[in-house]
Design a protein around this motif. Structure first.
Motif, PDB file in Angstrom:
ATOM      1  N   SER A  48      53.086  32.213  28.202  1.00 10.25           N
ATOM      2  CA  SER A  48      53.281  31.566  26.897  1.00 10.25           C
ATOM      3  C   SER A  48      52.033  30.902  26.340  1.00 10.25           C
ATOM      4  O   SER A  48      51.970  30.615  25.147  1.00 10.25           O
ATOM      5  N   ASP A  49      51.037  30.648  27.165  1.00  4.71           N
ATOM      6  CA  ASP A  49      49.832  29.936  26.721  1.00  4.71           C
ATOM      7  C   ASP A  49      48.604  30.604  27.340  1.00  4.71           C
ATOM      8  O   ASP A  49      48.318  30.424  28.525  1.00  4.71           O
ATOM      9  N   ALA A  50      47.882  31.374  26.529  1.00  2.39           N
ATOM     10  CA  ALA A  50      46.733  32.142  27.031  1.00  2.39           C
ATOM     11  C   ALA A  50      45.647  31.232  27.604  1.00  2.39           C
ATOM     12  O   ALA A  50      45.034  31.567  28.623  1.00  2.39           O
ATOM     13  N   GLU A  51      45.413  30.106  26.969  1.00  3.68           N
ATOM     14  CA  GLU A  51      44.375  29.191  27.453  1.00  3.68           C
ATOM     15  C   GLU A  51      44.724  28.675  28.851  1.00  3.68           C
ATOM     16  O   GLU A  51      43.897  28.666  29.762  1.00  3.68           O
ATOM     17  N   ARG A  52      45.956  28.246  29.016  1.00  2.34           N
ATOM     18  CA  ARG A  52      46.411  27.761  30.323  1.00  2.34           C
ATOM     19  C   ARG A  52      46.401  28.900  31.348  1.00  2.34           C
ATOM     20  O   ARG A  52      46.018  28.712  32.505  1.00  2.34           O
ATOM     21  N   ALA A  53      46.782  30.095  30.907  1.00  2.00           N
ATOM     22  CA  ALA A  53      46.818  31.260  31.805  1.00  2.00           C
ATOM     23  C   ALA A  53      45.430  31.578  32.342  1.00  2.00           C
ATOM     24  O   ALA A  53      45.270  31.904  33.523  1.00  2.00           O
ATOM     25  N   ARG A  54      44.425  31.476  31.474  1.00  2.00           N
ATOM     26  CA  ARG A  54      43.058  31.797  31.907  1.00  2.00           C
ATOM     27  C   ARG A  54      42.540  30.819  32.951  1.00  2.00           C
ATOM     28  O   ARG A  54      41.702  31.181  33.774  1.00  2.00           O
ATOM     29  N   SER A  55      43.045  29.619  32.978  1.00  2.41           N
ATOM     30  CA  SER A  55      42.549  28.631  33.940  1.00  2.41           C
ATOM     31  C   SER A  55      43.467  28.456  35.155  1.00  2.41           C
ATOM     32  O   SER A  55      43.110  27.750  36.100  1.00  2.41           O
ATOM     33  N   ALA A  56      44.617  29.114  35.149  1.00  2.00           N
ATOM     34  CA  ALA A  56      45.572  28.959  36.247  1.00  2.00           C
ATOM     35  C   ALA A  56      45.038  29.584  37.532  1.00  2.00           C
ATOM     36  O   ALA A  56      44.304  30.572  37.505  1.00  2.00           O
ATOM     37  N   THR A  57      45.408  28.965  38.643  1.00  2.00           N
ATOM     38  CA  THR A  57      45.044  29.465  39.966  1.00  2.00           C
ATOM     39  C   THR A  57      46.321  29.748  40.738  1.00  2.00           C
ATOM     40  O   THR A  57      47.239  28.934  40.754  1.00  2.00           O
ATOM     41  N   TYR A  58      46.337  30.910  41.361  1.00  2.00           N
ATOM     42  CA  TYR A  58      47.493  31.308  42.163  1.00  2.00           C
ATOM     43  C   TYR A  58      46.992  31.592  43.569  1.00  2.00           C
ATOM     44  O   TYR A  58      46.208  32.512  43.777  1.00  2.00           O
ATOM     45  N   THR A  59      47.422  30.765  44.517  1.00  2.00           N
ATOM     46  CA  THR A  59      46.995  30.949  45.903  1.00  2.00           C
ATOM     47  C   THR A  59      48.227  31.101  46.787  1.00  2.00           C
ATOM     48  O   THR A  59      49.323  30.659  46.434  1.00  2.00           O
ATOM     49  N   ALA A  60      48.023  31.714  47.930  1.00  2.00           N
ATOM     50  CA  ALA A  60      49.119  31.848  48.893  1.00  2.00           C
ATOM     51  C   ALA A  60      49.626  30.469  49.302  1.00  2.00           C
ATOM     52  O   ALA A  60      50.832  30.265  49.477  1.00  2.00           O
ATOM     53  N   GLU A  61      48.702  29.526  49.430  1.00  2.00           N
ATOM     54  CA  GLU A  61      49.086  28.163  49.821  1.00  2.00           C
ATOM     55  C   GLU A  61      49.944  27.499  48.746  1.00  2.00           C
ATOM     56  O   GLU A  61      50.765  26.644  49.049  1.00  2.00           O
ATOM     57  N   GLY A  62      49.730  27.892  47.495  1.00  2.00           N
ATOM     58  CA  GLY A  62      50.505  27.335  46.392  1.00  2.00           C
ATOM     59  C   GLY A  62      51.922  27.879  46.334  1.00  2.00           C
ATOM     60  O   GLY A  62      52.766  27.351  45.619  1.00  2.00           O
ATOM     61  N   GLY A  63      52.172  28.959  47.069  1.00  2.00           N
ATOM     62  CA  GLY A  63      53.508  29.510  47.158  1.00  2.00           C
ATOM     63  C   GLY A  63      53.982  30.263  45.931  1.00  2.00           C
ATOM     64  O   GLY A  63      55.162  30.558  45.804  1.00  2.00           O
TER      65      GLY A  63
END
Length: 143
Positions: A48-63
């Motif tokens: 829903s938010d391209a700006e937020r999407a570009r800075s998001a981090t997805y890690t295995a530790e984050g689940g």
């Protein structure tokens, strides 16, 4: 050769989601992406938010699964099936899809095989083994 950056990929999916929601015209590739986005309503907030999407981090530790990687794999597999590349993927997918009763469920199983092939290629330093990939899908289709 097409070589999008992480930001390009995330922007592409966010724009496809936005166009899908607003009813704006989609390019053929965006239309395929929008179909997969519709199959994954759990990603709506991420898209829903391209700006937020570009800075998001997805890690295995984050689940949390990376929605952009997941959607990219759906898109890649869809393209592979459409052009039957690697040769045999279309037939193997159709068999698996029929066996599972769902193209979506079959895509998730193909995704496992694709991920394994890419991991093995990276680990060994060799090119991806398309035959091993197809064999993996065929095994799933016949088990």
């Amino acid at each position: 050769m097409f070589d999008p950056s992480r930001n390009d990929v995330r922007t592409f999916f966010c724009e496809a989601a936005s166009k899908r929601t607003s009813g704006a015209p989609l390019t053929p590739l965006e239309a395929i992406a929008a179909d997969w986005i519709a199959e994954h309503p759990e990603y709506a907030d991420d898209l829903s938010d391209a700006e937020r999407a570009r800075s998001a981090t997805y890690t295995a530790e984050g689940g949390r699964e990376n929605p952009f990687l997941h959607l990219s794999m759906h898109l890649s597999i869809s393209e592979q099936i459409a052009i039957d590349q690697p040769r045999g993927i279309k037939q193997a997918f159709e068999l698996l899809s029929h066996r599972r009763g769902s193209a979506h469920a079959a895509q998730h199983e193909v995704m496992e095989c694709l991920g394994r092939m890419l991991w093995e290629s990276q680990r060994s330093g060799r090119p991806p083994d398309g035959e091993a990939y197809i064999d993996c899908v065929r095994r799933r289709a016949t088990s």
